[in-house]
Design a protein around this motif. Structure first.
Motif, short mmCIF file in Angstrom:
data_model
loop_
_atom_site.label_atom_id
_atom_site.label_comp_id
_atom_site.label_asym_id
_atom_site.label_seq_id
_atom_site.Cartn_x
_atom_site.Cartn_y
_atom_site.Cartn_z
N PRO A 116 -12.42 0.55 7.51
CA PRO A 116 -12.76 1.47 6.42
C PRO A 116 -12.09 1.10 5.10
O PRO A 116 -11.30 1.86 4.53
CB PRO A 116 -12.26 2.81 6.95
CG PRO A 116 -11.09 2.45 7.80
CD PRO A 116 -11.44 1.15 8.44
N ILE A 117 -12.42 -0.10 4.59
CA ILE A 117 -11.89 -0.54 3.30
C ILE A 117 -12.99 -1.20 2.49
O ILE A 117 -14.04 -1.58 3.03
CB ILE A 117 -10.70 -1.53 3.47
CG1 ILE A 117 -11.12 -2.79 4.26
CG2 ILE A 117 -9.53 -0.84 4.15
CD1 ILE A 117 -11.44 -3.98 3.42
N LEU A 118 -12.75 -1.32 1.20
CA LEU A 118 -13.60 -2.11 0.32
C LEU A 118 -12.75 -3.22 -0.28
O LEU A 118 -11.59 -2.98 -0.66
CB LEU A 118 -14.18 -1.25 -0.81
CG LEU A 118 -15.11 -0.10 -0.39
CD1 LEU A 118 -15.45 0.74 -1.62
CD2 LEU A 118 -16.37 -0.64 0.26
N ALA A 164 -6.85 7.73 0.87
CA ALA A 164 -8.20 7.28 0.51
C ALA A 164 -8.28 7.14 -1.01
O ALA A 164 -7.84 8.03 -1.75
CB ALA A 164 -9.24 8.28 1.00
N GLY A 165 -8.81 6.02 -1.47
CA GLY A 165 -8.92 5.75 -2.90
C GLY A 165 -7.80 4.90 -3.44
O GLY A 165 -7.93 4.31 -4.53
N THR A 196 -12.05 -4.95 -3.38
CA THR A 196 -12.35 -4.71 -4.79
C THR A 196 -12.03 -5.91 -5.68
O THR A 196 -12.44 -5.94 -6.84
CB THR A 196 -11.58 -3.48 -5.29
OG1 THR A 196 -10.20 -3.57 -4.88
CG2 THR A 196 -12.17 -2.20 -4.70
N GLU A 251 -15.52 -5.16 5.59
CA GLU A 251 -16.04 -3.89 5.11
C GLU A 251 -16.92 -3.19 6.14
O GLU A 251 -17.07 -1.97 6.10
CB GLU A 251 -16.82 -4.12 3.81
CG GLU A 251 -15.94 -4.55 2.65
CD GLU A 251 -16.69 -4.63 1.33
OE1 GLU A 251 -16.03 -4.63 0.28
OE2 GLU A 251 -17.95 -4.69 1.36
N ARG A 261 -5.38 1.62 -3.76
CA ARG A 261 -5.63 0.18 -3.65
C ARG A 261 -4.31 -0.57 -3.45
O ARG A 261 -3.26 -0.14 -3.94
CB ARG A 261 -6.33 -0.34 -4.90
CG ARG A 261 -7.71 0.26 -5.13
CD ARG A 261 -8.39 -0.31 -6.37
NE ARG A 261 -9.74 0.23 -6.53
CZ ARG A 261 -10.60 -0.16 -7.46
NH1 ARG A 261 -10.24 -1.10 -8.35
NH2 ARG A 261 -11.81 0.38 -7.53
N GLU A 309 -9.36 -1.46 -1.22
CA GLU A 309 -9.34 -0.02 -1.50
C GLU A 309 -9.59 0.72 -0.19
O GLU A 309 -10.54 0.42 0.54
CB GLU A 309 -10.42 0.35 -2.51
CG GLU A 309 -10.48 1.85 -2.81
CD GLU A 309 -11.56 2.20 -3.81
OE1 GLU A 309 -12.36 3.13 -3.52
OE2 GLU A 309 -11.61 1.55 -4.88
N ALA A 310 -8.73 1.67 0.12
CA ALA A 310 -8.84 2.43 1.36
C ALA A 310 -9.91 3.51 1.23
O ALA A 310 -9.98 4.21 0.21
CB ALA A 310 -7.50 3.06 1.71
N ARG A 311 -10.72 3.66 2.26
CA ARG A 311 -11.71 4.73 2.29
C ARG A 311 -11.22 5.92 3.10
O ARG A 311 -11.79 7.01 3.05
CB ARG A 311 -13.03 4.18 2.86
CG ARG A 311 -13.58 3.03 2.01
CD ARG A 311 -14.75 2.34 2.68
NE ARG A 311 -15.92 3.21 2.76
CZ ARG A 311 -17.04 2.88 3.41
NH1 ARG A 311 -17.13 1.70 4.01
NH2 ARG A 311 -18.05 3.71 3.44
N VAL A 312 -10.17 5.71 3.89
CA VAL A 312 -9.49 6.75 4.66
C VAL A 312 -7.99 6.46 4.57
O VAL A 312 -7.58 5.36 4.18
CB VAL A 312 -9.94 6.76 6.14
CG1 VAL A 312 -11.44 7.01 6.25
CG2 VAL A 312 -9.57 5.45 6.82
#
Length: 250
Positions: free
Chosen positions: A143-145, A230-231, A147, A139, A233, A172-175
């Protein structure tokens, strides 16, 4: 699936060292008593003109086959669940190179059960003897979380000795990202032996975020490359290990 002949040799050495209760040195001398014949132009001995995958899939399956021949161990997850993501790189159509990054990991699954042994859960087995990268590192550097990261309860095969459970790994992708998965046993289950039940097959899912906050879920194949926003999963559910023996055995 094509893999160099040396991978099969490595699997034979590995299986011998697992089966024999001696401290065998890891060198070519281990294979002196063995006669290995692999027909040319086959998956395990391909020609020089085809692409190869290496050990992450074929090595796992060859090891399972050898252990099954000795009827000693149920099937393990059977792949490395090679999961990767990144962006940039060379455009295959225009040839343009864009700055970016790529990362990947091997996700553990269930280990096949044996006599007096319940298989371990969420473990990289055989030739994929690696650990999963810490969540904090991924993380921070990409650029991911993460989840979801948990044991996939109940995915191990039942039996007198139970197979290990697989894992669930979700990012989860943030970009916008390019995501890939190279996996096996998404159609056929890891088999049990001597009356044991098979482990659960693996499953891969793409959750596409909608404007109302809900997701459209798409089931992915075992080998995919997708472009996510982005957003979005991506969830990887790894196979469980097969069980050993019937519960009614005494």
């Amino acid at each position: 699936m094509n893999t160099p002949e040396s991978i099969t040799h490595s699997c034979v050495i590995y299986a011998l060292r697992c089966l024999i209760n001696m401290n065998i040195p890891l060198n070519q001398g281990c294979l002196t008593p063995c006669h290995i014949f692999i027909p040319k132009n086959t998956i395990l001995n391909p020609s020089d003109f085809v692409a190869v995958c290496g050990s992450t899939i074929s090595g796992q399956r060859v090891t399972d086959v050898i252990l099954k021949c000795f009827n000693i161990c149920a099937a393990s997850q059977g792949c490395a669940n090679s999961f990767g993501w990144g962006r940039g790189g060379k455009d295959p159509y225009t040839g343009k190179v864009s700055p970016g990054f790529a990362t990947g990991e091997a996700i553990g699954g269930g280990v096949g059960a044996m006599e007096n042994y319940n298989g371990a859960s969420v473990c990289n087995v055989h030739c994929t003897n690696t650990k999963t990268t810490d969540i904090e590192i991924l993380e921070t550097r990409t650029p991911i979380l993460i989840t979801k990261w948990c044991i996939r309860r109940g995915s191990g095969g039942d039996g007198r000795w139970k197979g290990g459970d697989g894992a669930t790994r979700e990012i989860e992708a943030r970009v916008p990202l390019r995501v890939s998965i190279l996996s096996e046993r998404r159609i056929y289950k890891p088999y049990g032996i001597k009356g044991g039940s098979p482990g659960a097959r693996g499953e891969n899912y793409w959750y596409r975020l909608q404007s109302d906050g809900n997701y459209i879920v798409t089931k992915m194949g075992g080998k995919e490359i997708i472009q996510i926003k982005a957003g979005d999963r991506v969830q990887i559910n790894t196979p469980g290990g097969g069980g050993y023996g019937s519960r009614t055995d005494k």
